[in-house]
Design an enzyme around this catalytic site. Structure first.
Site, mmCIF file in Angstrom:
data_model
loop_
_atom_site.group_PDB
_atom_site.id
_atom_site.type_symbol
_atom_site.label_atom_id
_atom_site.label_comp_id
_atom_site.label_asym_id
_atom_site.label_seq_id
_atom_site.Cartn_x
_atom_site.Cartn_y
_atom_site.Cartn_z
ATOM 1 C CD GLN A 197 -2.891 1.144 2.354
ATOM 2 O OE1 GLN A 197 -2.562 1.674 3.402
ATOM 3 N NE2 GLN A 197 -4.068 0.540 2.184
ATOM 4 C CB CYS A 241 -4.648 7.099 6.455
ATOM 5 S SG CYS A 241 -3.837 7.424 8.051
ATOM 6 C CE LYS A 252 -9.616 0.280 4.518
ATOM 7 N NZ LYS A 252 -8.975 -0.287 5.726
#
Length: 311
Positions: free
Chosen positions: A68, A98, A139
């Site tokens: 990632q 995040c 994501k």
């Protein structure tokens, strides 16, 4: 059904990936994010976060690991994606989720949910930079402080070339506070034509089933739930009907401690064990008791004596 193991900054790293995938039930892992700023990172930085690159990008139990990346510089993200792909990455995942303030202040993670055009450009550049046989996924959360652009962001990822989207069903502002809004994942699924993986607030096999029903997703990602209950993936699959015993958990904790010994100083090892015991206390009363004992340990001998010699 696929079950993916999520990263957790400062805890669920390659050491804990190794431990949890040995317990079983996982199809794929995603590494902790590797921060990309304005430079091409050296190979050793990728190996430090993802030592599985030395082993065909798989854990010792054979579970593949996607690498990632996190950042906002389009060209630099693409160059680093190309670099890690040349090192043997199984896949590239891009972090748009995040919620950490330090990350967001530097235009990373969930902060980019305010800039869907930039999300599109980053994914497109990375997809172009790596060969077609290496999957590029992303994501995201439902938004920064609202869900207003959730569908726009998801569509930007798809149009940029993401082959799969993991959706954490909360906004950045929501953080990790329950509930998770799984119904929004269903809306995203209806908007895009690529696979969507549901993530957020899955602590039990019943949660997983309900998440699948509400979101319409077959595939799920679990993180904190797996740390709290290492057998969760197996229970979701119906391969276990109860948690591991505390004696089994103690053995896993001990092996994890030995794994930490190779690369982490004694004080930090203690912090990692205390973090894990904190999560385990959701499922195990014994974890609360052992936390009070372990938090006083300062060296490996004390830990070894405690777990191997009993009380």
């Amino acid at each position: 059904m696929r079950i993916l193991l999520a990263p957790m900054e400062g805890l669920l790293d390659f050491r804990l990936r190794d431990t949890l995938t040995r317990v079983g039930g996982f199809d794929e892992c995603v590494s902790e994010f590797i921060r990309v700023n304005n430079t091409l990172l050296p190979s050793h930085r990728f190996y430090r976060y993802v030592p599985e690159l030395h082993e065909n990008c798989r854990t010792r139990s054979g579970v593949p690991v996607k690498v990632q990346l996190l950042g906002s510089d389009i060209n630099c993200m693409a160059e680093n994606a190309s670099k890690v792909a040349s090192l043997g990455a199984y896949g590239i995942d891009i972090n748009f989720g995040c919620p950490a303030p330090t990350v967001n202040r530097n235009r990373g993670g969930a902060a980019l949910l305010k800039e869907p055009d930039l999300m599109f450009a980053i994914v497109k550049a990375i997809r172009k930079a790596v060969t077609a046989n290496i999957p590029v996924t992303a994501k995201m959360r439902l938004g920064y402080d609202s869900t207003e652009q959730a569908l726009v962001c998801a569509k930007a990822l798809e149009e940029g070339g993401a082959e799969e989207i993991v959706v954490h069903a909360r906004t950045k502002t929501d953080g990790y506070k329950p509930p998770a809004y799984w119904d929004w994942i269903s809306k995203i699924r209806s908007t895009v034509n690529v696979p969507v993986v549901a993530n957020g607030e899955i602590w039990t096999a019943e949660d997983a089933k309900r998440c699948q029903e509400v979101s319409g997703c077959r595939d799920i990602m679990i993180g904190r739930g797996a740390v709290a209950n290492p057998a969760l993936a197996l229970m979701i699959r119906g391969k276990r009907n109860q948690n591991l015993s505390w004696d089994e958990i103690k053995e896993i904790l001990y092996l994890y401690w030995l794994n930490l010994e190779k690369t982490v100083d004694t004080r930090s090892r203690g912090g990692r064990i205390k973090q894990w015991l904190h999560y385990l206390s959701r499922e195990y009363q014994e974890a609360k008791r052992d936390f009070e004992i372990v938090k006083r340990f300062t060296n490996l001998d004390e830990f070894t004596f405690y777990w191997k010699q009993g009380r």
